[in-house]
Structures are given as C-alpha cells and as structure tokens.
Design a protein around this motif. Structure first.
Motif, mmCIF file in Angstrom:
data_model
loop_
_atom_site.group_PDB
_atom_site.id
_atom_site.type_symbol
_atom_site.label_atom_id
_atom_site.label_comp_id
_atom_site.label_asym_id
_atom_site.label_seq_id
_atom_site.Cartn_x
_atom_site.Cartn_y
_atom_site.Cartn_z
ATOM 1 N N ARG A 26 29.941 -7.079 58.130
ATOM 2 C CA ARG A 26 29.520 -8.398 57.645
ATOM 3 C C ARG A 26 28.797 -8.265 56.310
ATOM 4 O O ARG A 26 28.916 -9.144 55.460
ATOM 5 N N TRP A 27 28.043 -7.194 56.161
ATOM 6 C CA TRP A 27 27.304 -7.001 54.905
ATOM 7 C C TRP A 27 28.266 -6.901 53.733
ATOM 8 O O TRP A 27 27.958 -7.345 52.636
ATOM 9 N N ILE A 28 29.406 -6.290 53.961
ATOM 10 C CA ILE A 28 30.385 -6.127 52.884
ATOM 11 C C ILE A 28 30.825 -7.492 52.373
ATOM 12 O O ILE A 28 30.813 -7.750 51.173
ATOM 13 N N TRP A 29 31.229 -8.355 53.280
ATOM 14 C CA TRP A 29 31.810 -9.628 52.869
ATOM 15 C C TRP A 29 30.763 -10.605 52.363
ATOM 16 O O TRP A 29 31.085 -11.517 51.610
ATOM 17 N N LYS A 30 29.497 -10.410 52.734
ATOM 18 C CA LYS A 30 28.432 -11.301 52.249
ATOM 19 C C LYS A 30 27.865 -10.856 50.904
ATOM 20 O O LYS A 30 27.208 -11.632 50.233
ATOM 21 N N CYS A 31 28.074 -9.620 50.520
ATOM 22 C CA CYS A 31 27.518 -9.147 49.250
ATOM 23 C C CYS A 31 28.288 -9.760 48.082
ATOM 24 O O CYS A 31 29.362 -10.333 48.257
ATOM 25 N N PRO A 119 15.985 -2.774 50.746
ATOM 26 C CA PRO A 119 16.781 -3.957 51.087
ATOM 27 C C PRO A 119 17.267 -4.814 49.912
ATOM 28 O O PRO A 119 18.298 -5.445 50.010
ATOM 29 N N ASN A 120 16.542 -4.867 48.793
ATOM 30 C CA ASN A 120 16.942 -5.748 47.693
ATOM 31 C C ASN A 120 18.213 -5.267 47.021
ATOM 32 O O ASN A 120 18.254 -4.174 46.475
ATOM 33 N N CYS A 121 19.250 -6.070 47.078
ATOM 34 C CA CYS A 121 20.542 -5.791 46.442
ATOM 35 C C CYS A 121 21.123 -4.453 46.889
ATOM 36 O O CYS A 121 21.920 -3.846 46.165
ATOM 37 N N PHE A 122 20.774 -3.992 48.068
ATOM 38 C CA PHE A 122 21.233 -2.685 48.521
ATOM 39 C C PHE A 122 22.752 -2.597 48.547
ATOM 40 O O PHE A 122 23.333 -1.640 48.035
ATOM 41 N N MET A 123 23.402 -3.571 49.167
ATOM 42 C CA MET A 123 24.852 -3.473 49.322
ATOM 43 C C MET A 123 25.566 -3.490 47.977
ATOM 44 O O MET A 123 26.524 -2.748 47.779
ATOM 45 N N GLU A 124 25.107 -4.303 47.059
ATOM 46 C CA GLU A 124 25.745 -4.335 45.743
ATOM 47 C C GLU A 124 25.630 -2.976 45.055
ATOM 48 O O GLU A 124 26.616 -2.445 44.542
ATOM 49 N N ILE A 125 24.428 -2.410 45.057
ATOM 50 C CA ILE A 125 24.212 -1.106 44.410
ATOM 51 C C ILE A 125 25.003 -0.020 45.131
ATOM 52 O O ILE A 125 25.715 0.772 44.507
ATOM 53 N N PHE A 126 24.905 0.007 46.454
ATOM 54 C CA PHE A 126 25.577 1.039 47.240
ATOM 55 C C PHE A 126 27.092 0.989 47.057
ATOM 56 O O PHE A 126 27.733 2.010 46.824
ATOM 57 N N LEU A 127 27.667 -0.203 47.166
ATOM 58 C CA LEU A 127 29.127 -0.306 47.092
ATOM 59 C C LEU A 127 29.655 0.041 45.713
ATOM 60 O O LEU A 127 30.664 0.740 45.587
#
Length: 192
Positions: A26-31, A119-127
C-alpha cells in the motif's frame, strides 16, 4: 457479509485479499513517486525484479552468465536482498544518505523498521534510491559503466528534485533541505 444488500466486485476483492496483502505494498501506491518507479518497487517488493537469482528461478538465465552479483566479483549470489542492501556498493550508497538496514530481518519487516526510524518522505526517497541502484547495476551489465557513488548521489539529487512537485505541500519543507544537503564527492569510488 457485504455491509449492505448490494454486492460489488470491490467488496469481494477486499474480503478475499485484505488479510494477505503486506502493508508495504500500500505504501508503494500511496507514495508520490513516478509510476515507472512504483511499478519497479512493486516488482522489487514481490521479489520479481530480474536479478540473476530470479532469472535462474525462472529458467531464463543465459548459460554463460554467472549467478554471482554483477557489482562484485566475490561470488555472492545476486538476490534481491543482496543487490539492494547487502552488496558493498549498495551499503555504501545507503550509508551515505543515512539509511542503515538490519539485514538480519526479512524484507518487509526491514523496510517497516527503517520507515519507522525515518518517516518523512521515506517511501519516495527509498524507492528512488533503490531505482537508481538498479540503474547502476544495469549500466554495468549492459553499457559497461562502472558503479559510482558520486554518480548515484547526483542522480538521486536530480530525481528527487523532479519529485518535489508531486509531494504534498506539507512534506516539501522536509525534502527540499534534505536534497540540498546531499553532499556529492567529486572523486570516484572503486568497489573492485
């Protein structure tokens, strides 16, 4: 069973698959990453990226290509976890931006733990960072361009700058200084 008298395929889907979907998908599609990066992440999270290990499991690996990591010649098997977290090049990339992975955990709990730490912008940075590691690996295989930490960080800075406009306004004040503080060394690292 459906919450009211009407049936819908969405309600049936939620009933069948809600309990088995890892929260990280879910984190993928919400980022707010670009769609090509989200699709890449979806493949990575499901362990379907075409690493040498995956190609071997699919019986698609060319016979003259070894199963070892493309980034290192030390013989470690090129699996998803090795390529993105355990490889010395990947480890140096992550540590240069302050991400330290507990590789003793399975993939999803490892991502969850790091997400809780930053937590802040983690998924964007990680991906974006993982996408750029994948591109460095493919540049080595297909274009014979050696992996470079300064080139990776420069690409990370450029790619995240493009993502800024996609973020919610509340997160921009966090990500912009983070991008500005990325230090790119002008000397090249050798991992061979």
């Amino acid at each position: 069973m459906w919450g009211n008298d009407s049936y819908s395929s969405q309600k049936f889907y939620m009933l069948c698959f809600l309990s088995i979907q890892p929260p990280s998908l879910r984190w993928i599609w919400k980022c707010k990453a670009f769609m090509k990066i989200k699709v890449f992440a979806w493949l990575m999270f499901l362990d379907r990226t075409n690493t040498r290990d995956m190609l071997e499991r699919k019986h698609c690996k060319p016979p003259n290509v070894p199963s070892s990591c493309a980034m290192r010649s030390s013989g470690e098997r090129e699996t998803r976890n090795h390529l993105f977290f355990e490889c010395p090049f990947a480890d140096s990339c992550w540590s240069s931006i302050g991400y330290f992975w507990d590789t003793s955990l399975d993939f999803h709990p490892m991502i969850q733990r790091q997400r809780n730490i930053s937590p802040n912008c983690f998924m964007e940075i990680f991906l974006v960072a993982a996408w750029l590691l994948w591109k460095q690996r493919n540049d080595l295989i297909f274009n014979s361009i050696s992996p470079s930490l300064p080139r990776w960080k420069s690409s990370l800075k450029e790619e995240l700058s493009l993502h800024l406009t996609r973020l919610r306004v509340a997160f921009r004040p966090f990500l912009q200084p983070w991008i500005d503080n990325l230090v790119i060394n002008l000397y090249n690292f050798s991992f061979y």
